[in-house]
Design an enzyme around this catalytic site. Structure first.
Site, PDB file in Angstrom:
ATOM      1  NE  ARG A 125      -3.998  -1.689   2.353  1.00  8.82           N
ATOM      2  CZ  ARG A 125      -4.304  -2.032   3.590  1.00  8.82           C
ATOM      3  NH1 ARG A 125      -3.646  -1.448   4.505  1.00  8.82           N
ATOM      4  NH2 ARG A 125      -4.727  -3.036   3.933  1.00  8.82           N
TER       5      ARG A 125
ATOM      6  NE  ARG B  27      -7.595   4.939   2.378  1.00  9.99           N
ATOM      7  CZ  ARG B  27      -8.656   4.520   3.467  1.00  9.99           C
ATOM      8  NH1 ARG B  27      -9.696   5.168   3.894  1.00  9.99           N
ATOM      9  NH2 ARG B  27      -8.415   3.078   3.943  1.00  9.99           N
TER      10      ARG B  27
ATOM     11  NE  ARG C 142      -9.197   6.385  -4.678  1.00 12.48           N
ATOM     12  CZ  ARG C 142     -10.496   6.314  -4.685  1.00 12.48           C
ATOM     13  NH1 ARG C 142     -11.020   6.954  -6.010  1.00 12.48           N
ATOM     14  NH2 ARG C 142     -11.337   5.686  -3.961  1.00 12.48           N
TER      15      ARG C 142
ATOM     16  CG  ASP D 160      -9.192  -3.985  -4.311  1.00 12.46           C
ATOM     17  OD1 ASP D 160      -8.709  -3.200  -3.461  1.00 12.46           O
ATOM     18  OD2 ASP D 160     -10.018  -4.790  -4.247  1.00 12.46           O
TER      19      ASP D 160
ATOM     20  CE1 TYR E 175     -12.704  -8.606   2.110  1.00  8.53           C
ATOM     21  CE2 TYR E 175     -10.998  -9.609   0.844  1.00  8.53           C
ATOM     22  CZ  TYR E 175     -11.571  -8.653   1.664  1.00  8.53           C
ATOM     23  OH  TYR E 175     -10.522  -7.920   2.547  1.00  8.53           O
TER      24      TYR E 175
END
Length: 368
Positions: free
Chosen positions: A38, A42, A51, A87, A165
């Protein structure tokens, strides 16, 4: 090299820094290479700005946006590798499932798999070029724009993690709905895991054809399985992915290092080191020396600083890095965190981490 304005996967700029690739293959390096899971994230103000107001998966489907987000951390830090911005859940999408990124909640499947009959809703055969070509375009564009500074890593989620998931419908502490399938519907579970494995192999081969120079397989939910379930429902498929990709690449005269990161699967380290991956990634809960012992020098290792150590003052980060390097040694080792960077981390401390890895490993190499 482009045709009709679209970048082609050839005539890439020459690679200038191959420390990451050499370490992955267990070769000597001047310094220990470092990157972060990552690293395009962010915690960077420019990432948040890029974004802002945009749908997450819409961003994933824009090669230009993915390229820009991949390159942002390289402008700030001397990382030794880049990982394409994308992703893991693009695969369930390619198989026909609806996946949304909900603010404050994370990935959400409005209509998850509930019973074995639901497998019929999935695409039996996925045309990866058609469904996931936007990832391949992003990789090709980034390989050109990165100008050979560092290698570019492609990646995928592993079958069990994706399955969990798809059944759970999103994140969970226990993933009890997904684990229920393993115990109640073992045959259907294996059928789904096989379907995912077949798509993943094609997807990773497509990434290499597009320009990826290494591949990482994220088994992020390995830790919610016990050793017995891991050996039945995760490990065989991780091995099949490595086999499937490497056999096809060999036919094409290509070879790219592969990394497997099975978070919290301490009990599986010995097995993972014999699974045809060049590198085994580690989370922060395992001692570097124990990991070396368990893997017996068969593979390079990657990891494993606790991401929360980045909240420490810079001097303390330097000490933590030094101790980590002493545990792993400088050969056959890629420095990383034991998981991804968190959104509230200070970019300056990320820079201190990278600098400490380079500085301490160079000194250690001189003393050898």
């Amino acid at each position: 090299m482009s045709k009709d304005g679209v970048m082609l996967p050839k005539d890439f700029p020459q690679l200038q820094n191959d420390a990451f690739l050499r370490a992955a293959r267990g070769e000597d390096t001047e310094h220990v290479p470092v990157w972060c899971m990552r690293q395009a994230g962010r915690y960077l103000p420019e990432f948040r700005e890029s974004r802002a107001g945009k749908d997450f998966f819409e961003t994933c489907r824009s090669p230009e946006a993915c390229c820009e987000l991949t390159l942002q951390p390289l402008r700030r830090f001397p990382f030794d590798a880049a990982i394409i911005f994308s992703d893991i859940l693009v695969i369930p999408q390619a198989m026909g499932m609806d996946v949304q990124m909900v603010a404050g909640k994370g990935p959400t499947f409005p209509d998850p798999l509930k019973e074995p009959e639901d497998l019929q809703r999935l695409r039996a055969k996925v045309d990866v070029e058609k469904e996931l070509g936007y990832v391949f375009k992003a990789i090709t564009l980034t390989r050109h724009k990165i100008e050979g500074k560092v290698p570019l890593i492609g990646f995928t989620g592993a079958p069990w993690t994706l399955m969990s998931y798809m059944i759970e419908g999103g994140g969970s502490r226990t993933f009890s709905k997904a684990k229920r399938w393993l115990y109640r519907h073992p045959e259907a579970s294996h059928m789904l895991l096989r379907m995912l494995t077949d798509v993943i192999v094609e997807y990773l081969l497509g990434q290499v054809a597009a320009g990826a120079q290494a591949l990482q397989v994220f088994e992020s939910h390995a830790g919610i399985l016990g050793p017995v379930e891991f050996k039945e429902f995760s490990l065989p498929y991780l091995r099949d992915i490595a086999h499937g990709v490497k056999d096809k690449l060999k036919e094409a005269g290509k070879d790219v290092p592969m990394i497997v990161f099975a978070k919290d699967a301490h009990y599986g380290l010995e097995d993972l080191s014999q699974s045809h991956y060049e590198v085994v990634g580690l989370d922060w809960t395992i001692d570097p020396r124990s990991a070396r012992e368990l893997t017996g020098g068969k593979v390079s290792l990657q990891g494993n600083m606790d991401p929360c150590a980045l909240y420490a003052p810079k001097e303390r980060i330097s000490d933590i890095v030094k101790k980590m390097l002493e545990g792993f040694g400088t050969r056959g080792y890629i420095a990383n965190l034991g998981h991804g960077l968190y959104p509230d981390m200070d970019p300056e401390n990320v820079g201190a981490f990278v600098e400490a890895v380079h500085q301490h490993s160079k000194q250690m190499n001189k003393q050898m």
